[in-house]
Design a protein around this motif. Sequence first.
Motif, PDB file in Angstrom:
ATOM      1  N   TYR A 112       0.817  -1.209   0.000  1.00  0.00           N
ATOM      2  CA  TYR A 112       0.000   0.000   0.000  1.00  0.00           C
ATOM      3  C   TYR A 112       0.856   1.266   0.000  1.00  0.00           C
ATOM      4  O   TYR A 112       0.314   2.378   0.025  1.00  0.00           O
ATOM      5  CB  TYR A 112      -0.930   0.028   1.208  1.00  0.00           C
ATOM      6  CG  TYR A 112      -1.941  -1.092   1.231  1.00  0.00           C
ATOM      7  CD1 TYR A 112      -2.550  -1.525   0.067  1.00  0.00           C
ATOM      8  CD2 TYR A 112      -2.297  -1.723   2.421  1.00  0.00           C
ATOM      9  CE1 TYR A 112      -3.468  -2.555   0.066  1.00  0.00           C
ATOM     10  CE2 TYR A 112      -3.219  -2.750   2.444  1.00  0.00           C
ATOM     11  CZ  TYR A 112      -3.809  -3.168   1.264  1.00  0.00           C
ATOM     12  OH  TYR A 112      -4.720  -4.184   1.282  1.00  0.00           O
ATOM     13  N   THR A 113       2.167   1.120  -0.002  1.00  0.00           N
ATOM     14  CA  THR A 113       3.064   2.284  -0.017  1.00  0.00           C
ATOM     15  C   THR A 113       4.128   2.056  -1.085  1.00  0.00           C
ATOM     16  O   THR A 113       5.159   1.444  -0.825  1.00  0.00           O
ATOM     17  CB  THR A 113       3.729   2.476   1.359  1.00  0.00           C
ATOM     18  OG1 THR A 113       4.317   1.236   1.789  1.00  0.00           O
ATOM     19  CG2 THR A 113       2.712   2.921   2.390  1.00  0.00           C
ATOM     20  N   GLU A 121       7.013   2.869  -3.991  1.00  0.00           N
ATOM     21  CA  GLU A 121       8.172   3.743  -4.166  1.00  0.00           C
ATOM     22  C   GLU A 121       8.155   4.332  -5.565  1.00  0.00           C
ATOM     23  O   GLU A 121       8.048   3.622  -6.566  1.00  0.00           O
ATOM     24  CB  GLU A 121       9.460   2.956  -3.943  1.00  0.00           C
ATOM     25  CG  GLU A 121      10.712   3.812  -3.991  1.00  0.00           C
ATOM     26  CD  GLU A 121      11.964   3.020  -3.650  1.00  0.00           C
ATOM     27  OE1 GLU A 121      12.999   3.645  -3.373  1.00  0.00           O
ATOM     28  OE2 GLU A 121      11.902   1.771  -3.678  1.00  0.00           O
ATOM     29  N   VAL A 152       8.152   8.018  -1.353  1.00  0.00           N
ATOM     30  CA  VAL A 152       7.179   6.970  -1.074  1.00  0.00           C
ATOM     31  C   VAL A 152       5.770   7.542  -1.131  1.00  0.00           C
ATOM     32  O   VAL A 152       5.466   8.544  -0.461  1.00  0.00           O
ATOM     33  CB  VAL A 152       7.438   6.336   0.310  1.00  0.00           C
ATOM     34  CG1 VAL A 152       6.432   5.221   0.591  1.00  0.00           C
ATOM     35  CG2 VAL A 152       8.858   5.782   0.383  1.00  0.00           C
ATOM     36  N   ASP A 153       4.917   6.917  -1.933  1.00  0.00           N
ATOM     37  CA  ASP A 153       3.528   7.351  -2.078  1.00  0.00           C
ATOM     38  C   ASP A 153       2.683   6.621  -1.036  1.00  0.00           C
ATOM     39  O   ASP A 153       2.553   5.391  -1.087  1.00  0.00           O
ATOM     40  CB  ASP A 153       3.043   7.020  -3.489  1.00  0.00           C
ATOM     41  CG  ASP A 153       1.611   7.480  -3.753  1.00  0.00           C
ATOM     42  OD1 ASP A 153       0.993   8.055  -2.828  1.00  0.00           O
ATOM     43  OD2 ASP A 153       1.107   7.244  -4.861  1.00  0.00           O
ATOM     44  N   ILE A 154       2.097   7.348  -0.100  1.00  0.00           N
ATOM     45  CA  ILE A 154       1.301   6.725   0.956  1.00  0.00           C
ATOM     46  C   ILE A 154      -0.196   6.967   0.770  1.00  0.00           C
ATOM     47  O   ILE A 154      -0.990   6.684   1.672  1.00  0.00           O
ATOM     48  CB  ILE A 154       1.736   7.221   2.346  1.00  0.00           C
ATOM     49  CG1 ILE A 154       1.390   8.707   2.536  1.00  0.00           C
ATOM     50  CG2 ILE A 154       3.224   6.966   2.580  1.00  0.00           C
ATOM     51  CD1 ILE A 154       1.514   9.160   3.981  1.00  0.00           C
ATOM     52  N   ALA A 166      -2.283   3.972   1.383  1.00  0.00           N
ATOM     53  CA  ALA A 166      -2.284   3.622   2.808  1.00  0.00           C
ATOM     54  C   ALA A 166      -3.252   4.508   3.592  1.00  0.00           C
ATOM     55  O   ALA A 166      -3.973   4.031   4.477  1.00  0.00           O
ATOM     56  CB  ALA A 166      -0.879   3.736   3.378  1.00  0.00           C
ATOM     57  N   ARG A 221      10.054   5.122   4.136  1.00  0.00           N
ATOM     58  CA  ARG A 221       8.613   4.892   4.292  1.00  0.00           C
ATOM     59  C   ARG A 221       8.153   5.372   5.658  1.00  0.00           C
ATOM     60  O   ARG A 221       7.124   6.047   5.775  1.00  0.00           O
ATOM     61  CB  ARG A 221       8.304   3.406   4.125  1.00  0.00           C
ATOM     62  CG  ARG A 221       6.842   3.013   4.384  1.00  0.00           C
ATOM     63  CD  ARG A 221       6.686   1.507   4.242  1.00  0.00           C
ATOM     64  NE  ARG A 221       5.308   1.062   4.428  1.00  0.00           N
ATOM     65  CZ  ARG A 221       4.786   0.688   5.593  1.00  0.00           C
ATOM     66  NH1 ARG A 221       5.534   0.719   6.696  1.00  0.00           N
ATOM     67  NH2 ARG A 221       3.529   0.282   5.664  1.00  0.00           N
ATOM     68  N   THR A 227       8.010   9.183   5.853  1.00  0.00           N
ATOM     69  CA  THR A 227       6.869   9.731   5.120  1.00  0.00           C
ATOM     70  C   THR A 227       5.565   9.481   5.858  1.00  0.00           C
ATOM     71  O   THR A 227       4.707  10.376   5.974  1.00  0.00           O
ATOM     72  CB  THR A 227       6.796   9.111   3.717  1.00  0.00           C
ATOM     73  OG1 THR A 227       8.032   9.323   3.034  1.00  0.00           O
ATOM     74  CG2 THR A 227       5.676   9.748   2.905  1.00  0.00           C
ATOM     75  N   MET A 228       5.409   8.284   6.381  1.00  0.00           N
ATOM     76  CA  MET A 228       4.145   7.946   7.034  1.00  0.00           C
ATOM     77  C   MET A 228       3.961   8.694   8.350  1.00  0.00           C
ATOM     78  O   MET A 228       2.860   9.170   8.660  1.00  0.00           O
ATOM     79  CB  MET A 228       4.056   6.433   7.260  1.00  0.00           C
ATOM     80  CG  MET A 228       3.984   5.635   5.970  1.00  0.00           C
ATOM     81  SD  MET A 228       3.570   3.896   6.207  1.00  0.00           S
ATOM     82  CE  MET A 228       1.801   3.996   6.513  1.00  0.00           C
TER      83      MET A 228
END
Length: 522
Positions: free
Chosen positions: A75-76, A78, A84-86, A89, A139, A142-143
């Motif tokens: 769900y995350t 790269e 990182v695209d969250i 998520a 990750r 970013t999250m």
Amino acid sequence: MTSRETAPRQRPSDAVDVVLVGGGIMSATLGTLIQQLEPTWSIRIIERLDDVALESSNPWNNAGTGHAALCELNYTSEKPDGTVDISKAVQINEQFETSRELWQHLLATGQLADQSFIQRTPHMTFVRGAENVEFLRRRHATMTAHPLFRDMEFSTDRAEIARWTPLLTEGRDADEPVAATRSVAGTDVDFGNLTRQLVDNLVRHGAELQRQHEVTSLKRTKDRRWRLKVKDRSWNAPRRTSTVTARFVFVGAGGGALPLLQSAGIPEIKGFGGFPISGEFLRTDNPEIVARHHAKVYGKADVGAPPMSVPHLDTRVVDGKSYLMFGPYAGFSPKYLKKGKYLGLITSLRAHNITSMLGAGLKNIDLTQYLLGQLAAAPESKFHSLQQFMPTAHPKDWEKITAGQRVQVIKRDADGKGVLQFGTEVVAAADGSIAGLLGASPGASTAVSAMVDVLDRCFPEEFPSWRQQLAAMMPSLDGVPADAREIDTTASAADEPAAGLPEPVDGVLPASVYESRADSRF
């Protein structure tokens, strides 16, 4: 004797407002929402097996994670620039929040018997190798910049990871780079237990349940209703086939949804296909092992592996007993249901979806190679996958179990060819009279959001008047942005034991751990 066991036998011919095909978590959730909103509507659940929740909703047929995107790397993604695209998520986390809000409302109003279906279980991600360690670090950064994930912990310290769960570090090469993240607000959900409680409540409030009945076809009537042909599968059936008509039909039959929607002949199902994937898990109930691992630990998928095959070592609590489960090991069966027909895949082929199926196959050669490799893998090789998570694992402590069937959605893409879609998809007729759910992960965890979507799409005239009541049950539907939510930070990592199960508060689930809104907590 439960209320489900006292449900009346179907009459030879009947008419109801709503028919729910399949007795899993999706039908149970949609039926619950409809009954809350329109208590005078008649509801019938038709289940082909001996009881509800015996296919995908059964606790041994799914991961039971309570998908909240806290630990699942798929769900995350790269990006090429290393960021990182969250966004996925965040979406999954918010959808699971909606599910928890409804469950809490039903508990608070006495419509669910108890909280035994959900347990506090930290969610972790564990990776090996310098490159993966660096990705997990990015990750995490970013999250934790997002309010929904700001309490997520990160560590490359083996002593710290061992304090979280010692089975990941014992016996491991000291020179191997490792890293882990942990979210103490994770859950383990027994969706079989939850489904049974939801269905019991539906029946108590007037819904009918027909077990051992199978819908074999759906046809439109002149008055724009649906006529369902139903086969009685019980050995002493007084009449083998009957019909029921309904104003609205929801097909929540898991892998069986595709052929039933095809039978209905709605144009919206054209181009859709499904690729079935089976799976196996290793399971142990050795109390000495189980007591030393209290977490759901997800790793990184092999190249070409579907999201449902991401390896994970999970604490599972089923019927009050704790287990560890590792897997899944992917396999192949042409059946669309675990207890279905072997010709499921073949009989779903149509002129309108063959191109989609072939196109998806050509675009996913790596998946085909992965499945072939899994099928050909020796037992020793499969057990080695567990030892990559738990170096001290020994075959004598583990048994193999067969998981449920998952049917990955195949649909037409922009160029008219096929694409394999990882996720779930609601397919609804233009007039809103019938809908069904296709796909797998995250599935059950986002059932509430998916079924609210069904209500919105299929009842456009009624939905505006329902919004206020829905928002009262599920405050996240009122449009409050995620970054405006209050996230509880009272659950300190230092309060967590290194091993063993934490003591529950008020029965099962400590409220402070799950508080992400003042109105939604367990």
